[in-house]
Design a protein around this motif. Structure first.
Motif, PDB file in Angstrom:
ATOM      1  N   HIS A 164       0.835  -1.098  -0.013  1.00  0.00           N
ATOM      2  CA  HIS A 164       0.016   0.038  -0.077  1.00  0.00           C
ATOM      3  C   HIS A 164       0.891   1.302   0.154  1.00  0.00           C
ATOM      4  CE1 HIS A 164      -3.592   2.268   1.243  1.00  0.00           C
ATOM      5  NE2 HIS A 164      -2.639   2.977   1.873  1.00  0.00           N
ATOM      6  N   HIS A 168       1.419   4.288  -2.858  1.00  0.00           N
ATOM      7  CA  HIS A 168       1.343   5.774  -2.714  1.00  0.00           C
ATOM      8  C   HIS A 168       2.936   6.432  -3.367  1.00  0.00           C
ATOM      9  CE1 HIS A 168      -1.990   6.403  -0.219  1.00  0.00           C
ATOM     10  NE2 HIS A 168      -1.631   5.680   0.747  1.00  0.00           N
ATOM     11  N   PHE A 224      -3.566  11.960   2.776  1.00  0.00           N
ATOM     12  CA  PHE A 224      -3.838  11.305   1.668  1.00  0.00           C
ATOM     13  C   PHE A 224      -5.402  11.477   1.767  1.00  0.00           C
ATOM     14  CE2 PHE A 224      -0.014   8.629   2.374  1.00  0.00           C
ATOM     15  CZ  PHE A 224       0.659   9.259   1.381  1.00  0.00           C
ATOM     16  N   GLU A 229      -6.405   6.607  -1.188  1.00  0.00           N
ATOM     17  CA  GLU A 229      -6.486   5.346  -0.309  1.00  0.00           C
ATOM     18  C   GLU A 229      -6.991   4.478  -1.022  1.00  0.00           C
ATOM     19  OE1 GLU A 229      -4.946   4.711   2.650  1.00  0.00           O
ATOM     20  OE2 GLU A 229      -4.127   7.012   2.116  1.00  0.00           O
ATOM     21  N   HIS A 275      -4.049   7.709   6.603  1.00  0.00           N
ATOM     22  CA  HIS A 275      -4.687   6.792   5.723  1.00  0.00           C
ATOM     23  C   HIS A 275      -6.011   6.460   6.248  1.00  0.00           C
ATOM     24  CE1 HIS A 275      -0.630   5.267   4.110  1.00  0.00           C
ATOM     25  NE2 HIS A 275      -0.113   5.548   5.392  1.00  0.00           N
TER      26      HIS A 275
HETATM   27 ZN   LIG Z   1      -2.631   5.078   2.528  1.00  0.00          ZN
END
Ligand SMILES: [Zn+2]
Length: 512
Positions: A164, A168, A224, A229, A275
């Motif tokens: 993850h 980003h 974010f 996300e 997040h």
């Molecule tokens: Zn994130």
């Protein structure tokens, strides 16, 4: 610096030993050294320039440039990341454990290979912070808190979080947020770096005293968005699957994080703030994953050992001994190799060398050929206080695991403590070719030169250690001391050239 001491030391030590006739260095030695070292030098110069041609944190700084720009260049991203890393490395939270950091990089790179930007330079590192958090900074710097490492119940869960974060970075999410801030004329490079570190790490534990008003303003705007996300989840899942980890681990980890947070009081954990985990998000990932069959992917031994090492060092020694003994006696769920590894670490800490040694022989019967276990075996040998045996052990271990930094550091220390500075230097110079930015190697090298009474070389190596830590003033001081120590024409011209470049870098730093 165009002429790192790495290359200079290599030539120097070879030529000296060549004249002494004491070494096995043959005539073909020099040309082959050149081919090895010159690319390393270029890489080093480029990295140093990238890292330090930036203004220092807290000093008056130029703007990022064209404010009409909507996207940062990869170079700008890397520079912001480097600048943030200098702060993190200098902070108390940085977990300076080469084995845990090497493990994270090993896992991280496995994932990066399956990302959209496999050739992008990433750096994974651990922070000593019990809160559950992982974060990405521009330019591929990804931090993982010890709390997250301990909360992850499988390697796939840890890989899910890293995937993850990698997404980003490859989607340049933070860079896009930063670029949009530039339009407000807010961001200077250093303020950004401070703001990024403060927004990504635990604010209570962060001792960043230099949070300017400007940094504080930016900090609030670095979270974010929901679409970031979703994108990071989707791409992260793809990375996870292509890297052969269990994709079910992603919703499992998020659900556990949500549940654990509900039981906590106080401010929202950093991970959830930066997040945001919504029910929509968990449901979205669940939908993608549920269509796929469940696969049980076993954890690597290195994952188990890295986690166990954290557990073993975070408890008191008696508690840790009781914990691992109990786990082994009752054959509790868990990996018995890792449990015994934890027991040996704890016994060593408590000073029970005899039992540590016994447990280690049992461990060796279970698992051989693992560099973390061999590093621990070396520590037991050192504690047994039989230097000759320890030296023989390390000679073999380092040949078997030439890439394992923790083992190299320990061996170099032992060589220095055993008055074997020349052998230590051979080892260190060889390692510096592989790791030209490793500050600890330069420090050990400086100690080896000090033992040999080579003062110029000592300060020269120390200068490089400081330069790579980001302390350019201390590096400059060391170069001046090297110059004062004196040497031949060639040595002094190398120092002069390094001094010149360092002054240029310092000049760049100090401009208003
Ligand atoms: Zn994130």
């Amino acid at each position: 610096m165009s002429f790192p001491p790495l290359a200079y030391n290599q030539y120097h030590s070879n030529s000296v030993e060549y004249h002494d006739g004491k070494t096995a260095c043959h005539s073909s030695c020099e040309p082959s050294m050149k081919t090895i070292i010159i690319p390393a030098m270029r890489k080093m110069t480029a990295l140093l320039l990238l890292c330090f041609s930036l203004p220092a944190v807290g000093e008056g700084l130029p703007n990022l440039g064209d404010i009409s720009q909507t996207v940062l260049t990869p170079l700008q991203e890397r520079q912001i990341g480097q600048q943030s890393m200098l702060q993190i490395r200098a902070g108390k939270q940085f977990l300076d454990d080469p084995e845990i950091n090497d493990y994270l990089n090993q896992l991280g790179y496995k994932l990066v290979e399956n990302s959209a930007e496999p050739s992008l330079g990433f750096e994974f590192f651990a922070l000593d912070d019990p809160s559950i958090n992982a974060f990405a900074m521009p330019g591929g710097f990804i931090g993982v808190n010890s709390g997250l490492l301990l909360t992850a119940q499988s390697e796939s869960e840890l890989a899910a979080v890293l995937s993850h974060e990698i997404a980003h970075v490859t989607q340049h999410h933070l860079a896009r947020i930063i670029a949009s801030q530039q339009n407000n004329g807010l961001a200077t490079m250093a303020a950004l770096a401070v703001a990024i570190v403060a927004s990504r790490t635990n604010p209570q534990a962060a001792e960043a005293a230099i949070v300017s008003l400007q940094a504080h303003t930016i900090q609030k705007q670095l979270d974010f968005t929901r679409s970031h996300e979703q994108e990071a989840d989707r791409i992260g899942l793809d990375i996870l699957q292509r890297s052969n980890f269990s994709i079910h681990a992603m919703p499992e980890f998020l659900t556990r994080l949500q549940l654990s947070t509900r039981l906590l009081e106080g401010p929202t954990p950093t991970y959830l703030r930066t997040h945001p985990v919504t029910s929509d998000r968990v449901a979205d990932i669940g939908n993608r994953v549920n269509k796929q069959p469940y696969r049980l992917i076993p954890d690597s031994l290195d994952f188990q050992l890295a986690r166990t090492k954290l557990i073993a060092t975070r408890k008191t020694a008696p508690d840790a001994i009781a914990y691992f003994s109990d786990a082994l006696d009752t054959q509790k769920h868990g990996n018995p190799i890792a449990q015994r590894y934890g027991l040996v670490i704890s016994l060593l800490r408590s000073g029970n060398i005899k039992r540590a040694s016994l447990e280690l022989s049992t461990l060796h019967k279970l698992a051989i050929n693992n560099p973390m276990i061999e590093t621990l075996a070396g520590k037991v040998k050192l504690a047994e206080n039989n230097p000759a045996e320890a030296l023989a052990f390390y000679r073999t271990a380092v040949q078997n695991f030439p890439q394992h930094r923790a083992l190299i550091y320990d061996y170099a220390e032992l060589l220095l403590n055993s008055d074997l500075a020349k052998t230590a230097l051979e080892l260190l110079i060889d390692q510096l070719v592989r790791h030209p930015s490793d500050t600890r190697l330069y420090e050990l090298q400086a100690r080896a030169y000090a033992i040999q009474g080579k003062i110029l070389e000592q300060h020269h190596a120390q200068a490089y250690s400081y330069a790579w830590q980001g302390n350019l003033h201390a590096a400059h001081e060391q170069l001046e001391m090297a110059k004062q120590a004196g040497g031949n024409f060639y040595q002094l011209s190398v120092i002069e050239s390094d001094l010149r470049e360092l002054r240029e870098l310092l000049g760049t730093q100090e401009k208003p």
